[in-house]
Design a protein around this motif. Structure first.
Motif, PDB file in Angstrom:
ATOM      1  N   LEU A   1      -4.865  -5.293  12.356  1.00  0.00           N
ATOM      2  CA  LEU A   1      -4.884  -6.715  12.724  1.00  0.00           C
ATOM      3  C   LEU A   1      -3.726  -7.460  12.073  1.00  0.00           C
ATOM      4  O   LEU A   1      -3.119  -8.341  12.687  1.00  0.00           O
ATOM      5  CB  LEU A   1      -6.217  -7.345  12.329  1.00  0.00           C
ATOM      6  CG  LEU A   1      -7.451  -6.808  13.039  1.00  0.00           C
ATOM      7  CD1 LEU A   1      -8.716  -7.437  12.463  1.00  0.00           C
ATOM      8  CD2 LEU A   1      -7.360  -7.056  14.531  1.00  0.00           C
ATOM      9  N   VAL A   2      -3.418  -7.104  10.842  1.00  0.00           N
ATOM     10  CA  VAL A   2      -2.282  -7.734  10.154  1.00  0.00           C
ATOM     11  C   VAL A   2      -0.979  -7.352  10.852  1.00  0.00           C
ATOM     12  O   VAL A   2      -0.109  -8.205  11.065  1.00  0.00           O
ATOM     13  CB  VAL A   2      -2.249  -7.323   8.673  1.00  0.00           C
ATOM     14  CG1 VAL A   2      -1.073  -7.954   7.960  1.00  0.00           C
ATOM     15  CG2 VAL A   2      -3.548  -7.703   7.981  1.00  0.00           C
TER      16      VAL A   2
ATOM     17  N   CYS B   1       1.806  -4.601   5.424  1.00  0.00           N
ATOM     18  CA  CYS B   1       0.599  -4.911   6.205  1.00  0.00           C
ATOM     19  C   CYS B   1      -0.621  -4.191   5.649  1.00  0.00           C
ATOM     20  O   CYS B   1      -1.715  -4.752   5.613  1.00  0.00           O
ATOM     21  CB  CYS B   1       0.804  -4.548   7.677  1.00  0.00           C
ATOM     22  SG  CYS B   1       2.044  -5.553   8.496  1.00  0.00           S
ATOM     23  N   GLY B   2      -0.444  -2.951   5.214  1.00  0.00           N
ATOM     24  CA  GLY B   2      -1.543  -2.216   4.603  1.00  0.00           C
ATOM     25  C   GLY B   2      -2.018  -2.882   3.327  1.00  0.00           C
ATOM     26  O   GLY B   2      -3.219  -2.983   3.073  1.00  0.00           O
ATOM     27  N   GLY B   3      -1.095  -3.349   2.525  1.00  0.00           N
ATOM     28  CA  GLY B   3      -1.442  -4.038   1.282  1.00  0.00           C
ATOM     29  C   GLY B   3      -2.140  -5.359   1.530  1.00  0.00           C
ATOM     30  O   GLY B   3      -3.116  -5.698   0.856  1.00  0.00           O
ATOM     31  N   ILE B   4      -1.656  -6.117   2.509  1.00  0.00           N
ATOM     32  CA  ILE B   4      -2.299  -7.394   2.846  1.00  0.00           C
ATOM     33  C   ILE B   4      -3.697  -7.145   3.399  1.00  0.00           C
ATOM     34  O   ILE B   4      -4.641  -7.856   3.053  1.00  0.00           O
ATOM     35  CB  ILE B   4      -1.429  -8.192   3.830  1.00  0.00           C
ATOM     36  CG1 ILE B   4      -0.140  -8.654   3.140  1.00  0.00           C
ATOM     37  CG2 ILE B   4      -2.194  -9.387   4.391  1.00  0.00           C
ATOM     38  CD1 ILE B   4       0.876  -9.279   4.059  1.00  0.00           C
ATOM     39  N   GLY B   5      -3.832  -6.119   4.233  1.00  0.00           N
ATOM     40  CA  GLY B   5      -5.144  -5.787   4.777  1.00  0.00           C
ATOM     41  C   GLY B   5      -6.131  -5.379   3.697  1.00  0.00           C
ATOM     42  O   GLY B   5      -7.291  -5.781   3.709  1.00  0.00           O
TER      43      GLY B   5
ATOM     44  N   SER C   1       0.825  -1.197   0.000  1.00  0.00           N
ATOM     45  CA  SER C   1       0.000   0.000   0.000  1.00  0.00           C
ATOM     46  C   SER C   1       0.864   1.254   0.000  1.00  0.00           C
ATOM     47  O   SER C   1       1.861   1.339   0.711  1.00  0.00           O
ATOM     48  CB  SER C   1      -0.913   0.004   1.228  1.00  0.00           C
ATOM     49  OG  SER C   1      -1.688   1.176   1.269  1.00  0.00           O
ATOM     50  N   SER C   2       0.449   2.225  -0.805  1.00  0.00           N
ATOM     51  CA  SER C   2       1.160   3.501  -0.806  1.00  0.00           C
ATOM     52  C   SER C   2       0.463   4.521   0.092  1.00  0.00           C
ATOM     53  O   SER C   2       1.041   5.543   0.432  1.00  0.00           O
ATOM     54  CB  SER C   2       1.278   4.045  -2.232  1.00  0.00           C
ATOM     55  OG  SER C   2      -0.011   4.248  -2.778  1.00  0.00           O
ATOM     56  N   THR C   3      -0.779   4.230   0.483  1.00  0.00           N
ATOM     57  CA  THR C   3      -1.526   5.167   1.322  1.00  0.00           C
ATOM     58  C   THR C   3      -1.635   4.703   2.769  1.00  0.00           C
ATOM     59  O   THR C   3      -1.642   5.516   3.674  1.00  0.00           O
ATOM     60  CB  THR C   3      -2.943   5.377   0.771  1.00  0.00           C
ATOM     61  OG1 THR C   3      -3.607   4.111   0.676  1.00  0.00           O
ATOM     62  CG2 THR C   3      -2.898   6.028  -0.599  1.00  0.00           C
ATOM     63  N   ASN C   4      -1.735   3.418   2.997  1.00  0.00           N
ATOM     64  CA  ASN C   4      -1.922   2.877   4.342  1.00  0.00           C
ATOM     65  C   ASN C   4      -0.664   2.123   4.743  1.00  0.00           C
ATOM     66  O   ASN C   4      -0.628   0.895   4.760  1.00  0.00           O
ATOM     67  CB  ASN C   4      -3.143   1.966   4.361  1.00  0.00           C
ATOM     68  CG  ASN C   4      -3.542   1.581   5.759  1.00  0.00           C
ATOM     69  OD1 ASN C   4      -2.927   2.001   6.725  1.00  0.00           O
ATOM     70  ND2 ASN C   4      -4.570   0.769   5.870  1.00  0.00           N
TER      71      ASN C   4
END
Length: 62
Positions: free
Chosen positions: A30-31, A17-21, A7-10
């Motif tokens: 949670l990730v 973790c943002g990308g997996i979420g 993720s580039s934003t989260n």
């Protein structure tokens, strides 16, 4: 078809973790907690995170 990206934003560190979420439609917090637990319990969480940061492409890059 959905694709897994960092993720580039989260993101906090590399966006893994943002990308997996985002991919699994769950809260990235949670990730992140899962990675922390994996680090403390199995000792491999940090290594897995670093490998994922290298392997998973950034969002917007094809």
């Amino acid at each position: 078809m959905k694709k897994l990206y960092r993720s580039s934003t989260n993101k906090m560190a590399a966006g893994v973790c943002g990308g997996i979420g985002e991919y699994f439609d769950i809260d990235p917090t949670l990730v992140r907690l899962g990675f922390v637990a994996l680090s403390f319990l199995a000792g491999g969480g940090l290594l897995v995170y670093i490998l994922a940061a290298i392997i998973i492409p950034k969002e917007g890059m094809n």
